[in-house]
Design a protein around this motif. Sequence first.
Motif, PDB file in Angstrom:
ATOM      1  N   GLN A 210      31.082  56.394  40.615  1.00 14.71           N
ATOM      2  CA  GLN A 210      32.205  55.916  39.807  1.00 14.71           C
ATOM      3  C   GLN A 210      32.691  54.554  40.299  1.00 14.71           C
ATOM      4  OE1 GLN A 210      35.681  58.400  39.901  1.00 14.71           O
ATOM      5  NE2 GLN A 210      36.826  57.119  38.478  1.00 14.71           N
ATOM      6  N   LEU A 211      32.798  54.396  41.621  1.00 15.45           N
ATOM      7  CA  LEU A 211      33.236  53.121  42.186  1.00 15.45           C
ATOM      8  C   LEU A 211      32.260  52.001  41.834  1.00 15.45           C
ATOM      9  CD1 LEU A 211      34.456  54.293  45.700  1.00 15.45           C
ATOM     10  CD2 LEU A 211      35.856  53.085  44.015  1.00 15.45           C
ATOM     11  N   ARG A 212      30.983  52.299  41.864  1.00 11.93           N
ATOM     12  CA  ARG A 212      29.981  51.270  41.585  1.00 11.93           C
ATOM     13  C   ARG A 212      29.975  50.852  40.111  1.00 11.93           C
ATOM     14  NH1 ARG A 212      27.539  50.126  46.073  1.00 11.93           N
ATOM     15  NH2 ARG A 212      26.995  51.701  47.633  1.00 11.93           N
ATOM     16  N   SER A 213      30.597  51.665  39.260  1.00 16.83           N
ATOM     17  CA  SER A 213      30.669  51.320  37.838  1.00 16.83           C
ATOM     18  C   SER A 213      31.917  50.506  37.504  1.00 16.83           C
ATOM     19  CB  SER A 213      30.661  52.598  36.987  1.00 16.83           C
ATOM     20  OG  SER A 213      31.881  53.317  37.130  1.00 16.83           O
ATOM     21  N   MET A 214      32.760  50.255  38.507  1.00 16.28           N
ATOM     22  CA  MET A 214      34.029  49.563  38.298  1.00 16.28           C
ATOM     23  C   MET A 214      33.997  48.185  38.953  1.00 16.28           C
ATOM     24  SD  MET A 214      36.343  52.888  39.361  1.00 16.28           S
ATOM     25  CE  MET A 214      37.930  52.062  39.210  1.00 16.28           C
ATOM     26  N   ASP A 215      34.857  47.294  38.466  1.00  7.44           N
ATOM     27  CA  ASP A 215      34.982  45.966  39.087  1.00  7.44           C
ATOM     28  C   ASP A 215      35.965  45.995  40.250  1.00  7.44           C
ATOM     29  OD1 ASP A 215      33.208  44.707  37.314  1.00  7.44           O
ATOM     30  OD2 ASP A 215      34.798  44.414  35.845  1.00  7.44           O
ATOM     31  N   SER A 216      37.097  46.670  40.049  1.00  5.46           N
ATOM     32  CA  SER A 216      38.111  46.717  41.094  1.00  5.46           C
ATOM     33  C   SER A 216      38.956  47.972  40.926  1.00  5.46           C
ATOM     34  CB  SER A 216      39.017  45.473  41.033  1.00  5.46           C
ATOM     35  OG  SER A 216      39.761  45.444  39.830  1.00  5.46           O
ATOM     36  N   VAL A 217      39.718  48.299  41.951  1.00  2.00           N
ATOM     37  CA  VAL A 217      40.637  49.431  41.898  1.00  2.00           C
ATOM     38  C   VAL A 217      42.001  48.979  42.406  1.00  2.00           C
ATOM     39  CG1 VAL A 217      39.042  51.361  42.000  1.00  2.00           C
ATOM     40  CG2 VAL A 217      39.671  50.208  44.092  1.00  2.00           C
ATOM     41  N   ALA A 218      43.035  49.605  41.858  1.00  3.70           N
ATOM     42  CA  ALA A 218      44.408  49.219  42.206  1.00  3.70           C
ATOM     43  C   ALA A 218      44.797  49.742  43.593  1.00  3.70           C
ATOM     44  CB  ALA A 218      45.371  49.757  41.166  1.00  3.70           C
ATOM     45  N   LEU A 219      45.655  48.989  44.250  1.00  3.81           N
ATOM     46  CA  LEU A 219      46.295  49.415  45.497  1.00  3.81           C
ATOM     47  C   LEU A 219      47.716  49.838  45.141  1.00  3.81           C
ATOM     48  CD1 LEU A 219      45.098  46.531  47.857  1.00  3.81           C
ATOM     49  CD2 LEU A 219      44.141  48.836  47.655  1.00  3.81           C
TER      50      LEU A 219
END
Length: 222
Positions: A210-219
Motif C-alpha cells: 500500500q505504501l509503495r502505491s502512494m506518493d506521500s503520507v500525512a504526519l
Amino acid sequence: MEYRRITALADPLFRQVHQLLSEVFPPEEVLEYSLWKEPLEDPGIRVFAAVHEGTVVGTTEYRYYADWNVAMTDFTIIGREGLGIGRFLAHNRLKDLHKLAGDNNCELLGMFAEIYDPYRVAYDFGGIKPMDPFVRREVLSHLGYRRIDIPYVHPSWQGDGEAVSGLDLCFMPVSEELERIAAPLVADFLTRYYAVLSDKPEAWTSMISQLRSMDSVALLPL
C-alpha cells in the motif's frame, strides 16, 4: 551521569540493559539475549546506556541511515525516577545523530519510532511510572513525534511470523513545517529495518505494498 556505548555482548553493562528491556516491554518486543551479539557489533546500530554511579539507569538504541538521512529510535528506557534520565538520553542521542548527519554533509531529516497506543490496547507493562504507555506517548508527542497516517503492524521480534498491532509508526521531523513524508521512503525504511526477520506476516506485506502505491503520507498529531 555517563553516556556509554555498548558494542559487545560481553560488556557487563549489557546484562543490565537487557534486564531493563525485559522488565519494560512485552516478550514479543524483546530480542533473546544471545541474538544481540550481531546487532551490538553492527557499526550502524547504536546502543547506549545511561550509567549513574556504576549502574545502568536508562538505555536507548537507535540507527542512522546515511542514504536517506533519517534515524530510527528502537527504544528508550528510563529505569529510575528523579534523575532526569529521559532528557539526558534524548539530548545525547540527538547530539550524536546531528554529528552523524554532519559527517554525512547533511542536516538530519528526522527520526522514526514505533509508539504504543494505550488508547486502543490495554498494555500491562512499563514498570516505573515514567515508562507507563500513556506517559511515554505524551512525552514523545512533546518531543515532536507525529503519527504516520497508516494502519500499522510489524513482524514479531520472536520470529514467529505473527503481526504485532497496537502501535503507531511515527516520525519526528527536524523541521516543524514538514506535514507529509514520502511513502516510498517509509516503505524502504521498514523493508530494511525488518530484513533481519525472514518470516513476515501477510498484514505487514500488504501494508508495504500500500505504501509503495502512494506518493506521500500525512504526519498527524500524536
